[in-house]
Motif scaffolding. Structure first.
Motif, short mmCIF file in Angstrom:
data_model
loop_
_atom_site.label_atom_id
_atom_site.label_comp_id
_atom_site.label_asym_id
_atom_site.label_seq_id
_atom_site.Cartn_x
_atom_site.Cartn_y
_atom_site.Cartn_z
N SER A 183 0.85 -1.22 0.00
CA SER A 183 0.00 0.00 0.00
C SER A 183 0.86 1.24 0.00
CB SER A 183 -0.92 -0.02 1.22
OG SER A 183 -1.69 1.16 1.29
N SER A 184 1.90 1.25 0.73
CA SER A 184 2.80 2.44 0.79
C SER A 184 3.47 2.66 -0.56
CB SER A 184 3.85 2.22 1.88
OG SER A 184 4.77 3.27 1.91
N GLU A 185 3.79 1.58 -1.20
CA GLU A 185 4.45 1.72 -2.53
C GLU A 185 3.48 2.30 -3.55
OE1 GLU A 185 7.52 1.48 -5.25
OE2 GLU A 185 7.62 1.07 -3.11
N HIS A 186 2.23 1.91 -3.44
CA HIS A 186 1.21 2.39 -4.35
C HIS A 186 0.99 3.89 -4.18
CE1 HIS A 186 -2.32 2.26 -6.84
NE2 HIS A 186 -3.05 2.85 -5.84
N GLU A 187 1.03 4.31 -2.93
CA GLU A 187 0.85 5.75 -2.65
C GLU A 187 2.00 6.56 -3.24
OE1 GLU A 187 0.46 6.06 1.54
OE2 GLU A 187 -1.64 5.35 1.52
N ARG A 188 3.19 6.00 -3.12
CA ARG A 188 4.32 6.71 -3.69
C ARG A 188 4.21 6.80 -5.19
NH1 ARG A 188 7.30 3.69 0.06
NH2 ARG A 188 8.03 2.31 -1.56
N ILE A 189 3.71 5.70 -5.76
CA ILE A 189 3.54 5.74 -7.22
C ILE A 189 2.53 6.78 -7.62
CG2 ILE A 189 2.71 4.39 -9.19
CD1 ILE A 189 3.95 1.90 -7.81
N LEU A 190 1.45 6.81 -6.87
CA LEU A 190 0.41 7.80 -7.16
C LEU A 190 0.94 9.22 -7.00
CD1 LEU A 190 -2.74 6.16 -5.46
CD2 LEU A 190 -2.21 6.31 -7.92
N ALA A 191 1.76 9.37 -5.97
CA ALA A 191 2.33 10.71 -5.72
C ALA A 191 3.28 11.11 -6.86
CB ALA A 191 3.05 10.75 -4.37
N LEU A 192 4.04 10.08 -7.26
CA LEU A 192 4.98 10.36 -8.35
C LEU A 192 4.23 10.68 -9.63
CD1 LEU A 192 7.69 7.62 -7.74
CD2 LEU A 192 7.96 10.11 -7.52
N GLU A 193 3.15 9.93 -9.85
CA GLU A 193 2.37 10.18 -11.05
C GLU A 193 1.77 11.58 -11.02
OE1 GLU A 193 -0.49 7.09 -11.25
OE2 GLU A 193 0.93 5.63 -12.14
N ALA A 194 1.28 11.94 -9.84
CA ALA A 194 0.71 13.30 -9.69
C ALA A 194 1.79 14.38 -9.92
CB ALA A 194 0.08 13.46 -8.31
N ARG A 195 2.97 14.05 -9.38
CA ARG A 195 4.09 15.02 -9.57
C ARG A 195 4.45 15.14 -11.03
NH1 ARG A 195 6.35 19.45 -7.63
NH2 ARG A 195 8.64 19.48 -7.95
N VAL A 196 4.49 13.97 -11.71
CA VAL A 196 4.83 13.98 -13.14
C VAL A 196 3.78 14.74 -13.91
CG1 VAL A 196 5.03 12.52 -15.18
CG2 VAL A 196 6.18 11.85 -13.06
N ASN A 197 2.51 14.46 -13.57
CA ASN A 197 1.43 15.19 -14.25
C ASN A 197 1.54 16.70 -14.05
OD1 ASN A 197 0.31 12.83 -15.27
ND2 ASN A 197 -1.05 12.53 -13.49
N SER A 198 1.90 17.07 -12.82
CA SER A 198 2.05 18.51 -12.52
C SER A 198 3.21 19.12 -13.33
CB SER A 198 2.28 18.71 -11.02
OG SER A 198 2.53 20.08 -10.73
#
Length: 501
Positions: free
Chosen positions: A7-22
């Motif tokens: 679950s923690s890894e998934h959150e990081r991925i989501l955060a990274l994806e959000a960062r990339v999108n930004s």
């Protein structure tokens, strides 16, 4: 336990994806902004370039206008300051060559069908002045329509091949009528075949300036001529006034001389009469004294001795001889005064135009007596008296005036010690009164003006210039004529020919 890390890894991925999108959105915005900036910069650069080009064009136009204004101002200044038609023609040519940038130029003037200016090998080169180029001068002469007599308002342009470069160039010319029968052409030869139309428009002003200047010069020349005429009229008027005053003085002097002659005539008559009577009385006293001497001699002795002593003491014989000589000299002087007064009265009173019989010998003798004071110690005046006198009809005073003028001029023109001969001759119809001097003579130019009123060869103040013209008028009124033969350095012979009837 294993799901927690997942679950923690998934959150990081989501955060990274959000960062990339930004970051992608930021990058996209930056690209759009950059594109907009590049587009704006491109538009600004184009505007700046266009503005720079417009500025350059405006600057060139300004320089062109400045050149045009300088050309117009210089042309106007040179044309108005030109002293003559030739001067402002060449001034206009020089300005046109410099302004147009033409390679060279030339001016032609045709007057009364003859080429008076431009018939040479010289051309006005831009920046070089006048140079000699036979080929260019011939090209310009051949291509200029010098037989044209109709003025045109604009410069004419024709294509020619320059003989020096063998390339095409433009020949510009126009004609201007300077005055009646006088035409002028200005001709320009360009460097190549390029020619700006605006340059032609500016060059057209040269024609207007020439037209204005030629009219100005013509009016100025006319005004100068009028001023010169007025000045000459004023001089002539002043001269005439001076001569009229002089003539009036001479008339007054003649009247005064006539009055003096009249006043002298009366007392000299008394002196003449008294001198004759006194001489007769003296002769009586002389005869009485001789008789007294004879009586004393006959008485002898002391009476004779006393008489002889008194005679020696008072020198009676010598005194008697001297007194007799004094009477003779006085009588001669009185008779001479009477003759002079008679001649002066005859000269001063010409009469009312009435003609009488005139003695030629008496007329000559009278004029010699009247001028005696002028020639007595200067010239040897000889009158060759004819065997028989010649009589003719005329106004005695006027004839004497004519002879007086001629003899006075002869005395003036004859050096001291030289002779003047007076003669009287006669043919079948005329009497000829001759005055022949050994003077300086006259040139042909002087002879042609000799009877012109107010013409004189004497210094100012010594002659009126009227004597000869008046003499000619008088002789013509007597139906006569005057012949003058003169040679410079050999003398002058004047013959007054008058009819005897």
């Amino acid at each position: 336990m294993s799901e927690i890390p997942s679950s923690s890894e998934h959150e990081r991925i989501l955060a990274l994806e959000a960062r990339v999108n930004s970051l992608e959105r930021q990058l996209k915005r930056q690209k759009i902004a950059r594109k907009n900036a590049e587009s704006f910069l491109e538009t600004y650069s184009q505007d700046a370039y266009l503005a720079n080009q417009a500025l350059r064009k405006a600057l060139n136009d300004s320089k062109q206008r400045e050149r045009e204004l300088l050309y117009l101002n210089r042309t106007a200044s040179q044309l108005t300051q030109a002293k003559s038609g030739v001067s402002y023609i060449f001034s206009a040519l020089e300005s046109a060559v410099e302004f147009s940038g033409a390679y060279c130029g030339k001016a032609f003037t045709v007057k009364d069908g003859e080429l008076s200016i431009g018939d040479d090998d010289r051309v006005l080169a831009n920046g070089q002045g006048w140079i000699t180029s036979h080929d260019l001068a011939k090209l310009i002469l051949d291509e200029t329509p010098l037989d044209l007599r109709e003025s045109y308002s604009h410069w004419c342009v024709s294509a020619v091949i320059r003989p020096d470069t063998h390339k095409e160039a433009r020949l510009l010319h126009f004609m201007h009528e300077m005055s009646q029968g006088e035409y002028t052409w200005l001709v320009l030869l360009t460097n190549d075949d390029s020619l700006e139309e605006e340059t032609l428009y500016v060059l057209d002003t040269t024609k207007h300036y020439l037209n204005i200047t030629s009219r100005y010069q013509n009016k100025k020349s006319e005004l100068d001529n009028r001023q010169l005429e007025l000045s000459n009229v004023k001089k002539d008027r002043d001269f005439l006034e001076e001569r009229l005053v002089s003539a009036d003085k001479m008339a007054m002097l003649g009247q005064l001389a006539a009055g003096i002659a009249h006043e002298i005539n009366n007392p000299i008559g008394y002196v003449r009469s008294n001198t004759v009577v006194a001489k007769d009385i003296f002769n009586d006293y002389q005869r009485a004294l001789e008789e007294i001497g004879s009586l004393c001699t006959r008485a002898g002795g002391e009476i004779e001795e006393q008489f002889t002593a008194l005679e020696k003491r008072f020198s009676l014989k010598d005194s008697a001889i001297e007194i007799a000589q004094m009477f003779d000299e006085s009588h001669e002087g009185i008779e001479r005064i009477i003759e002079i007064v008679k001649a002066l009265r005859s000269f001063s009173y010409p009469g009312s135009g009435k003609h009488t019989q005139i003695s030629a010998i008496e007329a000559m003798n009278t004029v010699i007596k009247l001028t005696n004071n002028l020639h007595r110690y200067r010239n040897n005046v000889v009158f060759e008296v004819p065997k028989e006198d010649v009589f003719f009809n005329g106004n005695s005073g006027q004839i004497q005036q004519v002879l007086m003028n001629f003899l006075t001029n002869a005395i003036y023109a004859t050096p001291q010690g030289k002779g003047i001969t007076l003669k009287v001759e006669k043919d079948e119809q005329n009497v000829i009164l001759i005055i022949d001097d050994e003077g300086e003579g006259m040139s042909k130019e002087t002879l042609s003006k000799i009877f012109t009123p107010f013409f004189t060869t004497k210094p100012p103040g010594e002659g009126t210039g009227l004597g000869m013209s008046i003499s000619m008028t008088i002789v013509e009124q007597h139906n006569g004529k005057i012949n003058i033969a003169s040679e410079k350095g050999k003398g002058t012979k004047i013959s007054v020919i008058l009819p005897v009837t």
